[in-house]
Design an enzyme around this catalytic site. Structure first.
Site, PDB file in Angstrom:
ATOM      1  N   HIS A 224       0.864  -1.200   0.000  1.00 47.44           N
ATOM      2  CA  HIS A 224       0.000   0.000   0.000  1.00 47.44           C
ATOM      3  C   HIS A 224       0.891   1.238   0.000  1.00 47.44           C
ATOM      4  CE1 HIS A 224      -3.366   2.540   0.624  1.00 47.44           C
ATOM      5  NE2 HIS A 224      -3.675   2.274   1.880  1.00 47.44           N
ATOM      6  N   HIS A 264      -2.272  -2.244  -9.510  1.00 48.21           N
ATOM      7  CA  HIS A 264      -3.232  -1.585  -8.624  1.00 48.21           C
ATOM      8  C   HIS A 264      -4.488  -2.443  -8.564  1.00 48.21           C
ATOM      9  CE1 HIS A 264      -5.879   1.494  -6.939  1.00 48.21           C
ATOM     10  NE2 HIS A 264      -4.789   2.096  -6.569  1.00 48.21           N
ATOM     11  N   ASP A 319       2.561   5.695  -6.769  1.00 50.16           N
ATOM     12  CA  ASP A 319       3.875   5.641  -6.106  1.00 50.16           C
ATOM     13  C   ASP A 319       5.028   5.655  -7.089  1.00 50.16           C
ATOM     14  OD1 ASP A 319       2.155   3.491  -3.965  1.00 50.16           O
ATOM     15  OD2 ASP A 319       2.869   5.500  -3.453  1.00 50.16           O
TER      16      ASP A 319
END
Ligand code: SDX
Length: 382
Positions: A224, A264, A319
């Protein structure tokens, strides 16, 4: 009672929310009806926080009052500072230090006994938590450098003030605007793991300090929020390997290594937030060191095209480019995930408030697969 087990609650609807919506196929994200692109380009993090918590963008007067209310709550107690120093000296991880700080904030909460069903009180507590996180995190970082914390700057907004408290110098406009935009991009994202964790805690009518502490804990995982630090560590590993980035990523993927920042649960295409951060990383590269941006794009091109991950629905997520942006802003790598938490605390608080308005205890079921009717054997006969 539906009996289809959905591991990881994949695709399961458990609530209705007006806060944010993700179109995983089209790669679109909106907060309360505004596209993330529009908000990132035109709003401040404080405006977005107000939008999430109050449902509309603030007027000039509303924003002034809201910003002042946040600024009034930035100070943290001497106990929190002393604990940040002790944890820094002990070599504690920043996310663990932040989790501890949030839990400690409640000790100085003036409305600690407020009725947990009083959502206005919860909102005031949420504002105090959001205002204090940057101060506690910056203090922890300063202690790790063996330096005294820097007091919050009365004139700077949340984003610029954090950079100021981290370095002791006011950030330039590009750094302040880039960081503010990064906070906007990370503010909310549907029922991701940390938001859902906060909601589960809030659904028991536990206090908002517990919900945000739980959110920090959930976000710290490498699947995460922890991925942004992992991405930057991979970029440095590639740079220090002396290998061509293409050679490195071919070897890494051939050995079955998962590249952080890719994949994802909801997006099957490139995360719209990654597109915005990529532009910011490229802009910073133009005036700084383009190495990190170049390595990142080389990896993306290889994984997306050569390895065909995008065809499999595995694409860059938020990210993937945030690492090179923060690194070029001079932010310590293991502060990246705490920064994610600094921003997402606003989303956690928004979701807890929204869910508690029409609360229902979150309590799923598990299909029992254990034995039945076991004969108890006394200890001395086992
Ligand atoms: C965030 O939920 C959110 O909204 C989160 C977030 C937010 O704003 O809150 O967007 C922020 O957490 C982004 C994700 C950060 N995590 C990472 O970047 C870690 C790397 N990614 C993964 O571990 C993975 O993609 C997850 C955990 C993010 C999603 O996991 P899923 O949906 O359970 O998918 P999966 O792990 O089952 O993978 C599906 C397939 C697998 O192939 P098979 O094993 O079925 O053959 O995709 C492959 C995986 O091998 N895959 C990857 C990959 N990620 C998934 N292959 C190569 N590299 C990768 N990084």
């Amino acid at each position: 009672m539906a009996d289809d087990l959905r591991k990881g609650l994949e695709g399961v609807l458990v609530a209705e929310s007006g806060l944010s919506s993700i179109d995983g196929d089209a790669g679109r994200l909106i907060y309360r009806g505004y596209s993330i692109e529009t908000l990132a380009e035109n709003a401040s993090y404080e405006e977005v926080l107000y939008l999430l918590w109050h449902g509309e963008l603030p007027t000039v007067d509303e924003l002034e009052a809201f910003t002042a209310s946040l600024n009034d709550e930035r100070a943290v107690s001497d106990d929190v500072l002393a604990t940040m120093e002790r944890l820094a000296d002990a070599g504690e991880e920043p996310m663990a230090a932040l989790r501890t700080a949030v839990s400690m904030f409640s000790a100085t909460e003036p409305e600690v006994d407020a009725d947990h069903e009083d959502l206005e009180a919860t909102l005031r507590k949420g504002r105090r938590i959001t205002a204090k996180i940057p101060t506690a995190l910056a203090a922890f970082e300063r202690y790790r450098l063996g330096e005294a914390p820097v007091d919050p700057h009365p004139e700077l907004g949340l984003a610029a003030n954090f950079l100021y408290m981290l370095s002791g110098e006011e950030p330039d406009d590009v750094a302040a605007e880039t960081f503010d935009q990064a906070l906007i991009l990370h503010a909310d994202h549907g029922l991701n793991a940390s938001t859902f964790a906060a909601m589960v805690i809030g659904s028991t009518m536990a206090d908002i300090y517990g919900a945000v502490t739980g959110g920090v804990a959930a976000l710290s995982g490498p699947l995460h929020g922890g991925a942004n630090q992992d991405v930057m560590e991979v970029l440095i590993e590639i740079d220090e390997s002396g290998k061509d980035p293409l050679e490195w990523v071919e070897e890494a993927t051939a050995s079955g290594r998962r590249i952080p920042g890719f994949g994802h649960r909801v997006y099957d295409v490139k995360d719209p937030r990654a597109k915005i951060l990529q532009r910011r990383s490229e802009e910073l590269a133009e005036t700084g060191n383009s190495k990190w941006y170049d390595i990142t794009t080389t990896i993306e091109t290889y994984l997306s095209e050569e390895k065909g991950l995008v065809e499999k629905g595995i694409a860059p997520n938020v990210d993937f480019y945030s690492g090179s942006v923060y690194y070029q802003l001079g932010i310590p790598i293991d502060t990246y995930t705490p920064i994610f938490a600094m921003s997402r605390a606003g989303g956690w608080i928004a979701h807890v408030l929204e869910y508690q308005e029409d609360n229902r205890l979150i309590r799923p079921r598990a299909r029992y697969t254990g034995p039945e009717g076991k004969e108890f054997v006394p200890l001395e006969k086992r």
